[in-house]
Design a protein around this motif. Structure first.
Motif, PDB file in Angstrom:
ATOM      1  N   LEU A 112     -52.584 -24.554 -22.988  1.00 27.72           N
ATOM      2  CA  LEU A 112     -53.083 -25.912 -23.225  1.00 27.72           C
ATOM      3  C   LEU A 112     -54.559 -25.876 -23.605  1.00 27.72           C
ATOM      4  CD1 LEU A 112     -52.765 -29.027 -23.111  1.00 27.72           C
ATOM      5  CD2 LEU A 112     -53.459 -28.887 -20.720  1.00 27.72           C
ATOM      6  N   ALA A 113     -55.350 -25.096 -22.857  1.00 29.18           N
ATOM      7  CA  ALA A 113     -56.775 -24.986 -23.161  1.00 29.18           C
ATOM      8  C   ALA A 113     -56.979 -24.441 -24.568  1.00 29.18           C
ATOM      9  CB  ALA A 113     -57.456 -24.088 -22.135  1.00 29.18           C
ATOM     10  N   LYS A 114     -56.188 -23.452 -24.932  1.00 28.23           N
ATOM     11  CA  LYS A 114     -56.311 -22.848 -26.265  1.00 28.23           C
ATOM     12  C   LYS A 114     -55.937 -23.855 -27.350  1.00 28.23           C
ATOM     13  CE  LYS A 114     -54.554 -18.977 -29.009  1.00 28.23           C
ATOM     14  NZ  LYS A 114     -55.886 -18.549 -29.476  1.00 28.23           N
ATOM     15  N   LYS A 115     -54.851 -24.594 -27.107  1.00 27.17           N
ATOM     16  CA  LYS A 115     -54.395 -25.573 -28.092  1.00 27.17           C
ATOM     17  C   LYS A 115     -55.437 -26.667 -28.309  1.00 27.17           C
ATOM     18  CE  LYS A 115     -50.892 -29.198 -28.662  1.00 27.17           C
ATOM     19  NZ  LYS A 115     -49.736 -29.878 -28.027  1.00 27.17           N
ATOM     20  N   LYS A 116     -55.942 -27.218 -27.205  1.00 27.15           N
ATOM     21  CA  LYS A 116     -56.913 -28.303 -27.322  1.00 27.15           C
ATOM     22  C   LYS A 116     -58.233 -27.807 -27.919  1.00 27.15           C
ATOM     23  CE  LYS A 116     -54.356 -31.591 -25.776  1.00 27.15           C
ATOM     24  NZ  LYS A 116     -53.927 -32.684 -26.679  1.00 27.15           N
ATOM     25  N   ALA A 117     -58.594 -26.575 -27.573  1.00 26.72           N
ATOM     26  CA  ALA A 117     -59.837 -26.017 -28.119  1.00 26.72           C
ATOM     27  C   ALA A 117     -59.726 -25.850 -29.628  1.00 26.72           C
ATOM     28  CB  ALA A 117     -60.145 -24.675 -27.458  1.00 26.72           C
ATOM     29  N   GLU A 118     -58.576 -25.404 -30.077  1.00 27.29           N
ATOM     30  CA  GLU A 118     -58.377 -25.218 -31.512  1.00 27.29           C
ATOM     31  C   GLU A 118     -58.345 -26.563 -32.239  1.00 27.29           C
ATOM     32  OE1 GLU A 118     -54.788 -22.995 -31.529  1.00 27.29           O
ATOM     33  OE2 GLU A 118     -55.798 -21.045 -31.256  1.00 27.29           O
ATOM     34  N   GLU A 119     -57.685 -27.543 -31.615  1.00 26.38           N
ATOM     35  CA  GLU A 119     -57.594 -28.863 -32.244  1.00 26.38           C
ATOM     36  C   GLU A 119     -58.967 -29.501 -32.403  1.00 26.38           C
ATOM     37  OE1 GLU A 119     -55.012 -31.084 -29.764  1.00 26.38           O
ATOM     38  OE2 GLU A 119     -53.170 -30.227 -30.585  1.00 26.38           O
TER      39      GLU A 119
END
Length: 371
Positions: free
Chosen positions: A295-302
């Motif tokens: 989740l952290a990776k996804k939101k960081a990328e977004e």
């Protein structure tokens, strides 16, 4: 300090507490405490251990926050009475006591006020903290263990439950890595400012020539998932390894292969858990951590905000965010905020609120500068 000054100071403190109460929505917190209390009282609570841990942790964290708020309100009321008594009796000793308490109360209110600055998307979540030894050999492993102790002591000071998922011990001393959750409201928002590389300078206790050693450790903080978060993990994307739980010095602490390591093949994220007694429980706990990191990776990328979510965790020269110096002088200094203290041992014992508060204010200022 004269009476009118006390009156003005106490009015300001009362006004600030009223603002804090509105921003934190203390009545809403109290309603949630009542609801969680009913869930805890249910006879079948521990039929689902993962949910029971979440519920009891959330209840404990919320209750601690509300108790802190009301205790501070009471201290302000008591201070008002003490100041009036000192003025009426012209008692120098009581006046000095009131002045000292005023300083302490103001500091406590300022600390609580920092919580109102935590308004990020995930700031109110519980936190999963990962610590990894970096450059520096055995000293780095020892430093990583010291940092783990520092954060768990901080949690204990605040009466926040800590759940250790995994500790990988180094051969000689210290740890290679650790993963643990701190179950408290706003734990993520509070601790996320500590994500990054920490640097220790000291005379190495592992060097028989008594030379000074510089070592590094990386701290990563991600928000705990909630049921509304949509993170799906395809079992085909996972490699599951099982092994025996290990203790300090490489000793086995379990006679069965109950520990679980999950590798998410598309991202390379690796998560281990050996805290539970059964392989099934460890896999479930490891999946919680893995999803939180995804989740952290996804939101960081977004949002292109990787540094805000996870910090810079290279754990090497040139990218540290805090220095802990034990020789030739003693100081702990945050390189972003400039906040420093001259008592490293107190910091290692969990006295890190000053650093966290300074970090939160610094981040808030940086956010405004970016807008």
């Amino acid at each position: 300090m004269a009476g009118p000054d006390f009156e003005s100071e106490i009015k300001q403190l009362t006004a600030t507490m009223h603002t804090i109460e509105q921003v934190l929505d203390v009545p809403k917190m109290e309603r949630e405490i009542a609801d969680l209390g009913e869930q805890v009282a249910a006879p079948d609570l521990w039929d689902d251990q993962a949910n029971a841990t979440r519920v009891t942790g959330r209840l404990s964290g919320l209750q601690g926050q509300v108790d802190r708020f009301h205790e501070l309100q009471q201290r302000i009321d008591d201070l008002s009475v003490l100041a009036e008594l000192a003025a009426e009796e012209a008692d120098a000793e009581t006046l000095a006591e009131a002045e000292a308490e005023l300083v302490r109360v103001k500091k406590a209110v300022e600390g609580l006020e920092v919580r109102t600055l935590l308004s990020g998307e995930y700031d109110e979540r519980e936190a999963i903290v990962s610590i990894r030894a970096g450059a520096g050999g055995v000293d780095a492993a020892d430093f990583a263990e010291t940092l783990m102790r520092m954060y768990t002591r901080w949690a204990e000071r605040n009466k926040y439950p800590v759940e250790v998922y995994d500790v990988s011990y180094a051969e000689e001393a210290g740890i290679k890595s650790a993963e643990f959750a701190i179950h408290a409201p706003y734990a993520y928002g509070t601790l996320s400012v500590d994500a990054g590389t920490h640097r220790l300078v000291r005379i190495s206790p592992f060097d028989n020539q008594g030379r000074r050693q510089t070592s590094f450790a990386a701290v990563e903080v991600v928000p705990q998932l909630e049921q509304t978060d949509e993170i799906e993990v395809d079992e085909n994307d996972l490699r599951v390894d099982v092994f025996r739980s290990g203790g300090p010095g490489g000793q086995s602490v379990n006679t069965t292969d109950s520990a679980v390591r999950l590798t998410h093949l598309p991202t390379g994220i690796v998560v281990s858990c050996q805290n539970e007694k059964s392989q099934l429980q460890n896999k479930a706990a490891a999946m919680i951590v893995l999803k939180a990191k995804l989740l952290a990776k996804k939101k960081a990328e977004e949002a292109a905000l990787k540094k805000d979510l996870k910090g810079d965790v290279a754990a090497s020269w040139g990218d540290q965010m805090r220095n802990y110096v034990l020789n030739p002088y003693q100081i702990v200094k945050d390189l972003r905020t400039g906040y420093e203290v001259g008592n490293p041992q107190a910091v290692f014992d969990g006295d890190i609120d000053g650093f966290l508060e300074a970090g939160i204010r610094w981040r808030r200022g940086a956010d405004f500068a970016d807008d």
